[in-house]
Design a protein around this motif. Structure first.
Motif, PDB file in Angstrom:
ATOM      1  N   ASN A 298      -6.255  -5.184  -0.873  1.00 25.89           N
ATOM      2  CA  ASN A 298      -5.859  -5.217  -2.271  1.00 25.89           C
ATOM      3  C   ASN A 298      -4.469  -5.817  -2.400  1.00 25.89           C
ATOM      4  OD1 ASN A 298      -8.111  -3.111  -3.176  1.00 25.89           O
ATOM      5  ND2 ASN A 298      -7.046  -2.239  -1.411  1.00 25.89           N
ATOM      6  N   ALA A 299      -4.113  -6.199  -3.626  1.00 25.89           N
ATOM      7  CA  ALA A 299      -2.768  -6.728  -3.849  1.00 25.89           C
ATOM      8  C   ALA A 299      -1.764  -5.587  -3.965  1.00 25.89           C
ATOM      9  CB  ALA A 299      -2.751  -7.610  -5.090  1.00 25.89           C
ATOM     10  N   LEU A 300      -1.895  -4.756  -4.995  1.00 24.04           N
ATOM     11  CA  LEU A 300      -0.978  -3.633  -5.215  1.00 24.04           C
ATOM     12  C   LEU A 300      -1.810  -2.356  -5.183  1.00 24.04           C
ATOM     13  CD1 LEU A 300       1.177  -5.144  -8.115  1.00 24.04           C
ATOM     14  CD2 LEU A 300       1.570  -5.280  -5.637  1.00 24.04           C
ATOM     15  N   GLU A 301      -1.731  -1.637  -4.092  1.00 25.79           N
ATOM     16  CA  GLU A 301      -2.649  -0.529  -3.812  1.00 25.79           C
ATOM     17  C   GLU A 301      -1.931   0.811  -3.718  1.00 25.79           C
ATOM     18  OE1 GLU A 301      -5.576   0.665  -3.566  1.00 25.79           O
ATOM     19  OE2 GLU A 301      -6.183   1.307  -1.576  1.00 25.79           O
ATOM     20  N   ILE A 302      -2.533   1.841  -4.306  1.00 28.83           N
ATOM     21  CA  ILE A 302      -2.200   3.233  -4.011  1.00 28.83           C
ATOM     22  C   ILE A 302      -3.453   3.844  -3.397  1.00 28.83           C
ATOM     23  CG2 ILE A 302      -1.523   5.471  -4.952  1.00 28.83           C
ATOM     24  CD1 ILE A 302      -0.106   3.981  -7.219  1.00 28.83           C
ATOM     25  N   GLY A 303      -3.384   4.273  -2.145  1.00 30.41           N
ATOM     26  CA  GLY A 303      -4.544   4.823  -1.457  1.00 30.41           C
ATOM     27  C   GLY A 303      -4.853   4.030  -0.202  1.00 30.41           C
TER      28      GLY A 303
ATOM     29  N   ALA B  41       0.855  -1.188   0.000  1.00 31.75           N
ATOM     30  CA  ALA B  41       0.000   0.000   0.000  1.00 31.75           C
ATOM     31  C   ALA B  41       0.891   1.238   0.000  1.00 31.75           C
ATOM     32  CB  ALA B  41      -0.926   0.013   1.200  1.00 31.75           C
ATOM     33  N   ILE B  42       0.611   2.136  -0.924  1.00 31.19           N
ATOM     34  CA  ILE B  42       1.354   3.397  -1.028  1.00 31.19           C
ATOM     35  C   ILE B  42       0.396   4.511  -0.624  1.00 31.19           C
ATOM     36  CG2 ILE B  42       2.570   4.961  -2.584  1.00 31.19           C
ATOM     37  CD1 ILE B  42       3.347   2.469  -4.224  1.00 31.19           C
ATOM     38  N   LYS B  43       0.771   5.268   0.399  1.00 34.57           N
ATOM     39  CA  LYS B  43      -0.144   6.226   1.011  1.00 34.57           C
ATOM     40  C   LYS B  43       0.585   7.507   1.409  1.00 34.57           C
ATOM     41  CE  LYS B  43      -2.630   2.486   3.508  1.00 34.57           C
ATOM     42  NZ  LYS B  43      -3.999   2.636   3.006  1.00 34.57           N
ATOM     43  N   ALA B  44      -0.214   8.480   1.819  1.00 30.99           N
ATOM     44  CA  ALA B  44       0.285   9.635   2.569  1.00 30.99           C
ATOM     45  C   ALA B  44      -0.727   9.883   3.677  1.00 30.99           C
ATOM     46  CB  ALA B  44       0.427  10.857   1.680  1.00 30.99           C
ATOM     47  N   VAL B  45      -0.331   9.603   4.910  1.00 31.75           N
ATOM     48  CA  VAL B  45      -1.259   9.690   6.037  1.00 31.75           C
ATOM     49  C   VAL B  45      -0.455   9.764   7.331  1.00 31.75           C
ATOM     50  CG1 VAL B  45      -1.475   7.184   6.392  1.00 31.75           C
ATOM     51  CG2 VAL B  45      -3.419   8.677   6.942  1.00 31.75           C
ATOM     52  N   ASP B  46      -1.052  10.320   8.364  1.00 29.15           N
ATOM     53  CA  ASP B  46      -0.344  10.502   9.640  1.00 29.15           C
ATOM     54  C   ASP B  46      -0.905   9.624  10.744  1.00 29.15           C
ATOM     55  OD1 ASP B  46      -2.765  11.777   9.865  1.00 29.15           O
ATOM     56  OD2 ASP B  46      -1.972  13.604  10.784  1.00 29.15           O
ATOM     57  N   TYR B  47      -1.428   8.462  10.400  1.00 30.52           N
ATOM     58  CA  TYR B  47      -1.972   7.579  11.427  1.00 30.52           C
ATOM     59  C   TYR B  47      -0.958   7.289  12.532  1.00 30.52           C
ATOM     60  CZ  TYR B  47      -5.938   6.225   8.413  1.00 30.52           C
ATOM     61  OH  TYR B  47      -7.073   6.207   7.658  1.00 30.52           O
ATOM     62  N   PHE B  48       0.272   7.009  12.136  1.00 31.34           N
ATOM     63  CA  PHE B  48       1.270   6.554  13.099  1.00 31.34           C
ATOM     64  C   PHE B  48       2.402   7.557  13.318  1.00 31.34           C
ATOM     65  CE2 PHE B  48      -0.658   2.764  11.206  1.00 31.34           C
ATOM     66  CZ  PHE B  48      -1.133   2.142  12.352  1.00 31.34           C
ATOM     67  N   HIS B  49       2.529   8.532  12.387  1.00 36.61           N
ATOM     68  CA  HIS B  49       3.585   9.534  12.547  1.00 36.61           C
ATOM     69  C   HIS B  49       3.319  10.690  11.589  1.00 36.61           C
ATOM     70  CE1 HIS B  49       7.582  11.337  12.888  1.00 36.61           C
ATOM     71  NE2 HIS B  49       7.732  10.604  13.983  1.00 36.61           N
ATOM     72  N   PRO B  50       3.535  11.952  12.017  1.00 35.44           N
ATOM     73  CA  PRO B  50       3.293  13.087  11.120  1.00 35.44           C
ATOM     74  C   PRO B  50       4.133  13.064   9.852  1.00 35.44           C
ATOM     75  CG  PRO B  50       3.498  13.828  13.394  1.00 35.44           C
ATOM     76  CD  PRO B  50       3.870  12.379  13.386  1.00 35.44           C
ATOM     77  N   ALA B  51       5.289  12.383   9.871  1.00 37.23           N
ATOM     78  CA  ALA B  51       6.151  12.330   8.688  1.00 37.23           C
ATOM     79  C   ALA B  51       5.454  11.670   7.506  1.00 37.23           C
ATOM     80  CB  ALA B  51       7.444  11.580   9.009  1.00 37.23           C
ATOM     81  N   GLY B  52       4.412  10.893   7.768  1.00 37.90           N
ATOM     82  CA  GLY B  52       3.728  10.190   6.700  1.00 37.90           C
ATOM     83  C   GLY B  52       2.915  11.061   5.776  1.00 37.90           C
TER      84      GLY B  52
END
Length: 440
Positions: A293-298, A261-272
């Protein structure tokens, strides 16, 4: 026949073995770990090897995946025997029972010398032992080394560290954490936040409580030759979160949620929340189980841009049915503001996809936080072969007239060797999109 070179070390005596499977490699017994019905065996080798499997249930039908290896086991007096060229990562399935496979991970021999256990910058976990490590925190220049035959119960964390490594041929096991954290806070198996020059190589990460390998807001990350086996809900394999310059090469992931999974999110750290750029996933084997999913963006795409992403020369041996209308094999779920562009899927074999094949959407989802919807454009599929199973449906759908899916090119898409030349043949639904092209 090329003479093989093998390195193997057994685990500690108290580790529970599979009750169903026994394995020998070149006549040498190799320990089979038991894990929720499945079994997995591992060693390091190069060259031609002979694999022998004893199955206590004496299954009549056996399939070895990836299918491209064309391995046909030969039964001989209660033993299944086949040859293979090591290193190789395999899933052996019996009587179509996908809940009790046998995974055989024959890893490459270690190219780099083992670190010195006496080095103060090294956390060294010796083989043949079980280690209760708790949380392992890495600083600049430090290495975790898990020797073959070692089982480490713990998790790994680094924050703003440079030149760190997690290496070896042993196991990072999260089963004790998962059992202790059900219903409470779930820790990642590996969180590397805001780090630079990161190496993750050779180890197996097993049965954690949630996401397993997570670089977040990190740069120059190399993930090579690892094996991941997950069973927990939200048990993602590798989550690349807000990172730049990441390579994933020669991994095996069987996960109950997203494999990659390729994401941009701060669930675990603001750097995300950083942008994502230059991510390459290659020469790997994926099994996406019931969720995700197998190969996910989002879905979480809370950044300005996600770009220069490539998935190539991979085997999707399974993408199981999810049933929540969101699962798929090749998926881009843009749920926030990002401009997702320049994504390539190339030379990928799909063996059994029971969910959507291609699922590309701009949408508002349960995970969305941004008020503005994003964009998806310049997506290419080249040499995608569906080699088994049914032909799954595909969906390409924009959000509205201002947020269409744009410029998707599909070249040489085949189903059981026959070309699929258009949306109708590919069972593809296209809405609020433009520039969707099939090229023979």
């Amino acid at each position: 026949m090329q003479q093989s070179t093998i390195h193997y070390q057994a685990p500690a005596a108290q580790i529970a073995a599979s009750e169903r499977y026994k394995v020998r490699i070149n006549g040498q017994p190799v320990f089979v770990y038991g894990s929720q019905g499945a079994g997995y065996a591992m060693l390091s080798a190069e060259g031609r090897v002979t694999v022998e499997i004893e199955d206590s249930q004496a299954a009549e039908q056996v399939v070895v995946r990836p299918l491209r290896h064309a391995i046909q086991p030969i039964p001989d007096g209660g033993v299944l025997r086949f040859e293979a060229e090591a290193p190789i990562k395999l899933s052996v399935e019996f009587n179509d029972n996908i809940r009790e496979p046998l995974f055989i991970w024959i890893n490459p021999l270690e190219a780099q010398a083992r670190p010195d256990p006496a080095d103060p910058s090294v956390r060294y976990f010796r083989g043949g032992e079980v280690h209760q490590a708790g949380e392992i925190v890495l600083s600049d220049g430090e290495t975790v080394y898990i020797e073959e035959g070692a089982v480490v119960h713990g998790r790994i964390k680094a924050e703003n560290a440079s030149n760190i490594a997690i290496r070896g041929r042993g196991i990072l096991d999260g089963s004790l954490w998962r059992e202790a954290e059900e219903g409470g806070k779930r820790h990642l198996m590996m969180l590397l936040a805001g780090c630079k020059q990161v190496t993750i190589e050779g180890i197996s990460v097993i049965d954690g409580p949630t996401w397993h390998v997570v670089p977040a807001g990190s740069t120059h990350v190399a993930i090579t030759n690892i094996n991941i086996l997950t069973y927990a809900g939200t048990g993602d394999g590798i989550d690349i979160v807000g990172c730049e310059d990441v390579t994933v090469d020669n991994v095996f992931v069987r996960s109950k949620d997203d494999c990659i999974a390729i994401k941009a999110v701060d669930y675990f750290h603001p750097a995300g929340l950083h942008e994502v750029r230059n991510v390459r996933v290659t020469r790997s084997v994926f099994w996406n189980a019931e969720w995700g999913n197998a190969l996910e963006i989002g879905y979480e795409t809370r950044c300005a841009s996600i770009s220069e992403v490539e998935f190539s020369d991979c085997d999707i041996i399974r993408c199981e049915f999810e049933g929540y209308e969101s699962g798929g094999t090749f998926t881009i779920h843009n749920g926030d503001r990002a401009d997702v562009h320049n994504v390539l899927y190339k030379n990928i074999r799909v063996e059994d996809s029971r969910e959507k094949l291609i699922d590309i959407k701009v949408q508002f989802s349960q995970y969305s936080k941004d008020a503005e919807r994003g964009h998806v454009r310049d997506i290419r599929f080249e040499d995608i072969a569906i080699v088994g199973g049914l032909l799954p449906v595909s969906i390409i759908r924009g959000y509205d007239a201002g947020h269409r899916i744009e410029q998707v090119t599909i070249s040489n898409l085949t189903y059981r060797g026959e070309p699929l030349r258009g949306a109708n043949e590919a069972k593809m639904v296209v809405e609020l999109s433009k520039g969707i092209q099939f090229v023979s």
